[in-house]
Scaffold this active site. Structure first.
Site, PDB file in Angstrom:
ATOM      1  N   ARG A  31       0.825  -1.216   0.000  1.00  0.00           N
ATOM      2  CA  ARG A  31       0.000   0.000   0.000  1.00  0.00           C
ATOM      3  C   ARG A  31       0.854   1.260   0.000  1.00  0.00           C
ATOM      4  NH1 ARG A  31      -3.709  -0.829   4.972  1.00  0.00           N
ATOM      5  NH2 ARG A  31      -1.724  -1.625   5.710  1.00  0.00           N
ATOM      6  N   ASN A  52      -6.216  -3.072   1.924  1.00  0.00           N
ATOM      7  CA  ASN A  52      -6.151  -4.523   2.042  1.00  0.00           C
ATOM      8  C   ASN A  52      -7.567  -5.063   2.120  1.00  0.00           C
ATOM      9  OD1 ASN A  52      -3.361  -4.672   2.092  1.00  0.00           O
ATOM     10  ND2 ASN A  52      -3.225  -4.693   4.315  1.00  0.00           N
TER      11      ASN A  52
END
Length: 90
Positions: free
Chosen positions: A18, A36
């Site tokens: 990320r 996620n």
């Protein structure tokens, strides 16, 4: 302008995915988000110019870093933007 919704599977959680996605999005002046998912995949939305979105997706396919391994990506693109102002990690 282009909008892409992407779900990436593979070794994508717990490996800085990320954060890397956010750094690359900033580099390409793209807006959107990354998060996620409970099934172990990562979901992203990015938008910006066609060429920048394509460059981002090429880098994404190669995994951003040696720790990330993309096994499969589902990509849905459209020409209509959602109007995100930044790129955020959710």
């Amino acid at each position: 302008m282009m909008h892409a919704h992407i779900i990436a599977n593979g070794r994508v959680q717990g490996v800085g995915f990320r954060y890397s996605a956010q750094q690359y999005a900033k580099e390409y002046n793209l807006n959107g988000w990354v998060q996620n998912k409970s099934d172990g995949s990562v979901e992203l939305e990015v938008e910006g110019s066609d060429s920048q979105v394509h460059s981002f997706m090429t880098d994404l396919e190669s995994g951003f870093s040696p720790f990330i391994r993309i096994e499969d990506m589902q990509i849905d693109t459209q020409q209509e933007e959602k109007g995100y102002k930044t790129f955020s990690i959710r």
